[in-house]
Design an enzyme around this catalytic site. Sequence first.
Site, PDB file in Angstrom:
ATOM      1  CB  THR A  12      -0.815   0.027   1.292  1.00  0.00           C
ATOM      2  OG1 THR A  12      -0.505   0.128   2.326  1.00  0.00           O
ATOM      3  CG2 THR A  12      -1.660  -1.329   1.146  1.00  0.00           C
ATOM      4  N   GLY A  13       0.408   2.294  -0.467  1.00  0.00           N
ATOM      5  CA  GLY A  13       1.023   3.304  -0.681  1.00  0.00           C
ATOM      6  C   GLY A  13       2.488   3.202  -1.572  1.00  0.00           C
ATOM      7  CB  THR A  15       2.292   5.729  -6.495  1.00  0.00           C
ATOM      8  OG1 THR A  15       2.143   6.450  -5.331  1.00  0.00           O
ATOM      9  CG2 THR A  15       1.199   4.671  -6.442  1.00  0.00           C
ATOM     10  CB  SER A  16       6.373   8.187  -4.806  1.00  0.00           C
ATOM     11  OG  SER A  16       5.579   8.390  -3.340  1.00  0.00           O
ATOM     12  CB  ILE A  18       9.604   3.642   1.532  1.00  0.00           C
ATOM     13  CG1 ILE A  18      10.742   4.597   2.362  1.00  0.00           C
ATOM     14  CG2 ILE A  18       9.698   2.239   2.172  1.00  0.00           C
ATOM     15  CD1 ILE A  18      10.548   4.824   3.493  1.00  0.00           C
ATOM     16  N   GLY A  19       7.567   2.648  -0.768  1.00  0.00           N
ATOM     17  CA  GLY A  19       6.663   1.995  -1.338  1.00  0.00           C
ATOM     18  C   GLY A  19       6.984   1.523  -2.581  1.00  0.00           C
ATOM     19  CE1 TYR A 150       4.522   9.638   9.828  1.00  0.00           C
ATOM     20  CE2 TYR A 150       6.519  10.183  11.069  1.00  0.00           C
ATOM     21  CZ  TYR A 150       5.818   9.352  10.268  1.00  0.00           C
ATOM     22  OH  TYR A 150       6.485   8.540   9.274  1.00  0.00           O
TER      23      TYR A 150
END
Length: 248
Positions: A12-13, A15-16, A18-19, A150
Amino acid sequence: MELLNNKTALVTGGTSGIGLATAQRLAAEGAHVFVTGRNQSTLDAAVASIGEQATGVRGDVSRPEDLDAVVDAIRAHGRGLDVVFANAGGGEFAALPDITPEHLADTFGTNVYGTVYTVQKMLPLLNPGASVVLTGSTAAHNGTPSFSAYAASKAAIRSLGRTWAAELAERGIRVNTVTPGPIETRGLKELAPAGGEQELLDQLTADVPLGRLGRPDEIASAVVYLGSDLSSFVTGTELFVDGGAEQL
């Protein structure tokens, strides 16, 4: 040897940063990788960069209904799920007086609720011996001013990883948390105020004993380790990939 030959993975996530680096590496190790992202154009570009071993499914992990489409796509693939990298997340600086309900909802909605929904929705698909890897943060272990929401969300991730490891052990499913230090990504640079990017990067680098920022592919290597049989006796742990920042 490909460590994940004929395995199925979800990032998941993806597209850029670390993912994306991890999705590319999982595919290079032989896995078919399902990648999620909220923006269709960046998702298409990510899938193109990985190749035929990738399938993109657009969605927001904070919306359980979006994850239903991910479940349907993986189920149609017909091989279950061997690796889950619950990576989607993000955050922004906000000092205590400036924290708003919207800031809290956005941070916890993606980082905490989204992680819970992701793992929960994927449970029926997980094969025996599957590996779940959560993305933590060194921010959960230190007191970074103006980053409390965060940091708290990532502290929750570490706690969830421990509990789920205990809950899923009887199914032979391992759950671990990979905890990056400062990694040179677009997302990190976007935390800086206008004109302050280099100052932020220099400050972060100064706090790392190895004297540099990490690379996304270094986190990807850690995820491959936790996702493969190389870590078959590892569960409930937190693997720091931070250049020694929290250990030295």
